[in-house]
Write a protein that holds these residues in place. Structure first.
Motif, PDB file in Angstrom:
ATOM      1  N   LEU A  44       0.833  -1.205   0.000  1.00 15.55           N
ATOM      2  CA  LEU A  44       0.000   0.000   0.000  1.00 15.55           C
ATOM      3  C   LEU A  44       0.867   1.253   0.000  1.00 15.55           C
ATOM      4  O   LEU A  44       0.557   2.242  -0.673  1.00 15.55           O
ATOM      5  CB  LEU A  44      -0.932  -0.002   1.214  1.00 15.55           C
ATOM      6  CG  LEU A  44      -2.019  -1.078   1.212  1.00 15.55           C
ATOM      7  CD1 LEU A  44      -2.799  -1.044   2.519  1.00 15.55           C
ATOM      8  CD2 LEU A  44      -2.962  -0.913   0.033  1.00 15.55           C
ATOM      9  N   GLU A  45       1.971   1.215   0.752  1.00 24.80           N
ATOM     10  CA  GLU A  45       2.890   2.360   0.749  1.00 24.80           C
ATOM     11  C   GLU A  45       3.475   2.590  -0.640  1.00 24.80           C
ATOM     12  O   GLU A  45       3.603   3.738  -1.092  1.00 24.80           O
ATOM     13  CB  GLU A  45       4.025   2.124   1.758  1.00 24.80           C
ATOM     14  CG  GLU A  45       3.600   2.166   3.206  1.00 24.80           C
ATOM     15  CD  GLU A  45       4.735   1.812   4.155  1.00 24.80           C
ATOM     16  OE1 GLU A  45       4.701   2.280   5.312  1.00 24.80           O
ATOM     17  OE2 GLU A  45       5.650   1.070   3.747  1.00 24.80           O
ATOM     18  N   ILE A  46       3.829   1.507  -1.325  1.00 17.72           N
ATOM     19  CA  ILE A  46       4.471   1.645  -2.630  1.00 17.72           C
ATOM     20  C   ILE A  46       3.456   2.073  -3.693  1.00 17.72           C
ATOM     21  O   ILE A  46       3.796   2.856  -4.587  1.00 17.72           O
ATOM     22  CB  ILE A  46       5.202   0.345  -3.000  1.00 17.72           C
ATOM     23  CG1 ILE A  46       6.367   0.107  -2.020  1.00 17.72           C
ATOM     24  CG2 ILE A  46       5.737   0.401  -4.421  1.00 17.72           C
ATOM     25  CD1 ILE A  46       7.080  -1.207  -2.205  1.00 17.72           C
ATOM     26  N   ILE A  47       2.222   1.586  -3.603  1.00 14.93           N
ATOM     27  CA  ILE A  47       1.186   2.093  -4.514  1.00 14.93           C
ATOM     28  C   ILE A  47       1.011   3.592  -4.305  1.00 14.93           C
ATOM     29  O   ILE A  47       0.892   4.361  -5.266  1.00 14.93           O
ATOM     30  CB  ILE A  47      -0.146   1.352  -4.303  1.00 14.93           C
ATOM     31  CG1 ILE A  47      -0.020  -0.101  -4.773  1.00 14.93           C
ATOM     32  CG2 ILE A  47      -1.277   2.048  -5.055  1.00 14.93           C
ATOM     33  CD1 ILE A  47      -1.240  -0.956  -4.458  1.00 14.93           C
ATOM     34  N   GLY A  48       1.022   4.009  -3.037  1.00 13.20           N
ATOM     35  CA  GLY A  48       0.944   5.442  -2.754  1.00 13.20           C
ATOM     36  C   GLY A  48       2.101   6.202  -3.368  1.00 13.20           C
ATOM     37  O   GLY A  48       1.925   7.311  -3.895  1.00 13.20           O
ATOM     38  N   LEU A  49       3.301   5.618  -3.326  1.00 17.22           N
ATOM     39  CA  LEU A  49       4.465   6.264  -3.924  1.00 17.22           C
ATOM     40  C   LEU A  49       4.320   6.357  -5.445  1.00 17.22           C
ATOM     41  O   LEU A  49       4.685   7.371  -6.048  1.00 17.22           O
ATOM     42  CB  LEU A  49       5.734   5.494  -3.562  1.00 17.22           C
ATOM     43  CG  LEU A  49       7.038   6.026  -4.154  1.00 17.22           C
ATOM     44  CD1 LEU A  49       7.285   7.464  -3.736  1.00 17.22           C
ATOM     45  CD2 LEU A  49       8.217   5.138  -3.763  1.00 17.22           C
ATOM     46  N   ALA A  50       3.778   5.305  -6.067  1.00 15.07           N
ATOM     47  CA  ALA A  50       3.549   5.354  -7.517  1.00 15.07           C
ATOM     48  C   ALA A  50       2.621   6.507  -7.872  1.00 15.07           C
ATOM     49  O   ALA A  50       2.845   7.238  -8.851  1.00 15.07           O
ATOM     50  CB  ALA A  50       2.967   4.028  -7.997  1.00 15.07           C
ATOM     51  N   LEU A 102      -8.766  -9.025  -1.339  1.00 12.58           N
ATOM     52  CA  LEU A 102      -7.738  -7.997  -1.527  1.00 12.58           C
ATOM     53  C   LEU A 102      -7.346  -7.856  -2.998  1.00 12.58           C
ATOM     54  O   LEU A 102      -6.775  -6.828  -3.374  1.00 12.58           O
ATOM     55  CB  LEU A 102      -6.514  -8.309  -0.678  1.00 12.58           C
ATOM     56  CG  LEU A 102      -6.706  -8.151   0.835  1.00 12.58           C
ATOM     57  CD1 LEU A 102      -5.439  -8.549   1.583  1.00 12.58           C
ATOM     58  CD2 LEU A 102      -7.099  -6.721   1.190  1.00 12.58           C
ATOM     59  N   LEU A 103      -7.633  -8.853  -3.825  1.00 10.99           N
ATOM     60  CA  LEU A 103      -7.420  -8.671  -5.264  1.00 10.99           C
ATOM     61  C   LEU A 103      -8.333  -7.569  -5.786  1.00 10.99           C
ATOM     62  O   LEU A 103      -7.916  -6.723  -6.589  1.00 10.99           O
ATOM     63  CB  LEU A 103      -7.677  -9.977  -6.017  1.00 10.99           C
ATOM     64  CG  LEU A 103      -6.593 -11.045  -5.910  1.00 10.99           C
ATOM     65  CD1 LEU A 103      -7.082 -12.357  -6.520  1.00 10.99           C
ATOM     66  CD2 LEU A 103      -5.305 -10.593  -6.589  1.00 10.99           C
ATOM     67  N   ASP A 104      -9.565  -7.561  -5.324  1.00 13.31           N
ATOM     68  CA  ASP A 104     -10.495  -6.504  -5.717  1.00 13.31           C
ATOM     69  C   ASP A 104     -10.022  -5.157  -5.190  1.00 13.31           C
ATOM     70  O   ASP A 104     -10.077  -4.134  -5.895  1.00 13.31           O
ATOM     71  CB  ASP A 104     -11.896  -6.807  -5.190  1.00 13.31           C
ATOM     72  CG  ASP A 104     -12.916  -5.762  -5.613  1.00 13.31           C
ATOM     73  OD1 ASP A 104     -13.303  -5.748  -6.789  1.00 13.31           O
ATOM     74  OD2 ASP A 104     -13.301  -4.933  -4.761  1.00 13.31           O
ATOM     75  N   THR A 105      -9.524  -5.136  -3.952  1.00 12.89           N
ATOM     76  CA  THR A 105      -8.989  -3.896  -3.383  1.00 12.89           C
ATOM     77  C   THR A 105      -7.806  -3.393  -4.205  1.00 12.89           C
ATOM     78  O   THR A 105      -7.710  -2.205  -4.529  1.00 12.89           O
ATOM     79  CB  THR A 105      -8.558  -4.118  -1.924  1.00 12.89           C
ATOM     80  OG1 THR A 105      -9.683  -4.543  -1.158  1.00 12.89           O
ATOM     81  CG2 THR A 105      -7.988  -2.847  -1.319  1.00 12.89           C
ATOM     82  N   ALA A 106      -6.898  -4.312  -4.544  1.00 11.27           N
ATOM     83  CA  ALA A 106      -5.739  -3.930  -5.363  1.00 11.27           C
ATOM     84  C   ALA A 106      -6.198  -3.388  -6.708  1.00 11.27           C
ATOM     85  O   ALA A 106      -5.645  -2.400  -7.218  1.00 11.27           O
ATOM     86  CB  ALA A 106      -4.809  -5.127  -5.546  1.00 11.27           C
ATOM     87  N   TRP A 107      -7.192  -4.029  -7.289  1.00 10.19           N
ATOM     88  CA  TRP A 107      -7.730  -3.557  -8.571  1.00 10.19           C
ATOM     89  C   TRP A 107      -8.243  -2.125  -8.446  1.00 10.19           C
ATOM     90  O   TRP A 107      -7.975  -1.272  -9.288  1.00 10.19           O
ATOM     91  CB  TRP A 107      -8.843  -4.497  -9.027  1.00 10.19           C
ATOM     92  CG  TRP A 107      -9.509  -4.071 -10.308  1.00 10.19           C
ATOM     93  CD1 TRP A 107     -10.643  -3.333 -10.445  1.00 10.19           C
ATOM     94  CD2 TRP A 107      -9.061  -4.366 -11.631  1.00 10.19           C
ATOM     95  NE1 TRP A 107     -10.941  -3.148 -11.770  1.00 10.19           N
ATOM     96  CE2 TRP A 107      -9.994  -3.774 -12.522  1.00 10.19           C
ATOM     97  CE3 TRP A 107      -7.983  -5.082 -12.154  1.00 10.19           C
ATOM     98  CZ2 TRP A 107      -9.857  -3.867 -13.905  1.00 10.19           C
ATOM     99  CZ3 TRP A 107      -7.846  -5.169 -13.529  1.00 10.19           C
ATOM    100  CH2 TRP A 107      -8.780  -4.566 -14.377  1.00 10.19           C
ATOM    101  N   ARG A 108      -8.993  -1.855  -7.389  1.00  4.49           N
ATOM    102  CA  ARG A 108      -9.545  -0.516  -7.186  1.00  4.49           C
ATOM    103  C   ARG A 108      -8.444   0.526  -6.991  1.00  4.49           C
ATOM    104  O   ARG A 108      -8.630   1.710  -7.293  1.00  4.49           O
ATOM    105  CB  ARG A 108     -10.490  -0.508  -5.980  1.00  4.49           C
ATOM    106  CG  ARG A 108     -11.766  -1.312  -6.199  1.00  4.49           C
ATOM    107  CD  ARG A 108     -12.558  -1.448  -4.912  1.00  4.49           C
ATOM    108  NE  ARG A 108     -13.695  -2.332  -5.067  1.00  4.49           N
ATOM    109  CZ  ARG A 108     -14.922  -1.936  -5.434  1.00  4.49           C
ATOM    110  NH1 ARG A 108     -15.137  -0.643  -5.672  1.00  4.49           N
ATOM    111  NH2 ARG A 108     -15.901  -2.807  -5.548  1.00  4.49           N
ATOM    112  N   LEU A 109      -7.279   0.079  -6.490  1.00  2.00           N
ATOM    113  CA  LEU A 109      -6.148   0.989  -6.280  1.00  2.00           C
ATOM    114  C   LEU A 109      -5.292   1.155  -7.536  1.00  2.00           C
ATOM    115  O   LEU A 109      -4.326   1.902  -7.522  1.00  2.00           O
ATOM    116  CB  LEU A 109      -5.287   0.486  -5.122  1.00  2.00           C
ATOM    117  CG  LEU A 109      -5.948   0.517  -3.739  1.00  2.00           C
ATOM    118  CD1 LEU A 109      -5.035  -0.136  -2.704  1.00  2.00           C
ATOM    119  CD2 LEU A 109      -6.288   1.943  -3.327  1.00  2.00           C
TER     120      LEU A 109
END
Length: 316
Positions: free
Chosen positions: A48-54, A101-108
């Motif tokens: 989640l931190e790295i997605i935020g960094l992206a 969490l796959l769905d959560t990752a997709w939404r992110l």
């Protein structure tokens, strides 16, 4: 993330962006890898931190890059002169046993994922687990179904050989190998057999050649050796199903000293790289030789056309 945590305000702008631009890169996968110290419950937090960094990178450098979430984004971003970035998971450690969490990752914004790196996950065995003969677990089978439902692209580059066979039996959407070269030319477990490449192509996916030296040649690898892999893959998968996934790691090991555990499959003290093909800025070196060996039309398909066509067609 490693360098940002150590006080560098903009490591992407300082280290990577100019090289990507110099190499003429138009599409870049951002693979989120779980280092050994984050395996377990920390994997999700780190991801989640790295997605935020992206997202932070895309906002800070909005004139130069943008994140891809659907197929139509690709041409819009590239035609505006920017680099299209696609967020991916390299290994399902962040998902654990929670398929929601796959769905959560997709939404992110995650649009591609692999079930494993070289190690074992709850879904499958990586290529480093050679003694188990492991296919996908029941959770892994359900994960493939959920990824297919979402439209998240499945990457099999680090998956065990029985796992690749299992995926080919159950997947109902195209799957890909984003950074694997040819086992027939270099007998390394991270490379794909001819049969595996044909299976990826038959699904509608692509195989992208890895330029890490140990996967290219047991001797001193050269660009010509790398193009040999491209030509062999094209002979097995078809010219429209081959791309480049260079897997440049020299700067990673020089700057970060990543914690990879026992299943790297290559000694960190014995890193091997192609002399004039070690970083994104070196794509110009490859382009010239690709055109000389393959001709302009096929070289263009290999360099960008095949991969872009795939994501145009297979992202929502």
């Amino acid at each position: 993330m490693h360098r940002k945590e150590r006080g560098t305000p903009d490591p992407f702008g300082d280290d990577w962006l100019t090289g990507l631009q110099a190499g003429g890169v138009v599409f870049q996968v951002l693979p989120i890898f779980t280092e050994e110290q984050f395996v377990g419950e920390a994997a999700l937090r780190r991801t989640l931190e790295i997605i935020g960094l992206a997202r932070e990178i895309a906002a800070r450098h909005s004139d130069d890059v943008a994140i891809v979430e659907c197929g139509d984004d690709i041409d819009r971003i590239i035609q505006s002169g920017r680099i299209a970035l696609l967020i991916a998971l390299e290994g399902a450690e962040p998902i654990g046993s929670s398929l929601s969490l796959l769905d959560t990752a997709w939404r992110l914004g995650v649009r591609m994922a692999s079930l494993t790196w070289n190690r074992r996950t709850m879904m499958a065995d990586g290529i480093g687990e050679t003694d188990t003969g492991g296919r996908l677990t029941s959770l892994g089978v359900e994960a493939v179904k959920e990824m297919n439902r979402l439209g998240m692209v499945l990457d099999i580059s680090h998956l065990s050989a029985p796992g690749v066979e299992h995926v080919s039996q159950i997947a109902n959407r195209p799957f890909v190998a984003t950074h694997s070269s040819c086992r027939a030319l270099c007998d390394h477990p991270r490379n794909l057999t001819d049969e595996q490449m044909r299976a990826v192509a038959a699904s509608g996916g692509f195989v992208a050649m890895n330029a890490f030296g140990a996967f290219v040649s047991t001797a001193d690898p050269t660009l010509e050796d790398f193009i040999d892999h491209i030509e062999h893959a094209a002979s097995q998968a078809g010219e429209s199903r081959v791309a480049i996934g260079a897997d440049f790691v020299e700067d990673l090991f020089r700057m970060v000293d990543p914690v990879l555990g026992r299943q790297l499959l290559v000694s960190p003290q014995d890193l091997s790289a192609i002399r004039d093909f070690k970083a994104p800025a070196h794509y110009a070196n490859l382009s010239k030789r690709l055109v000389m060996r393959l001709g302009l039309e096929q070289a263009t398909r290999i360099a960008s056309g095949n991969m872009l066509d795939f994501f145009r067609a297979n992202l929502p």
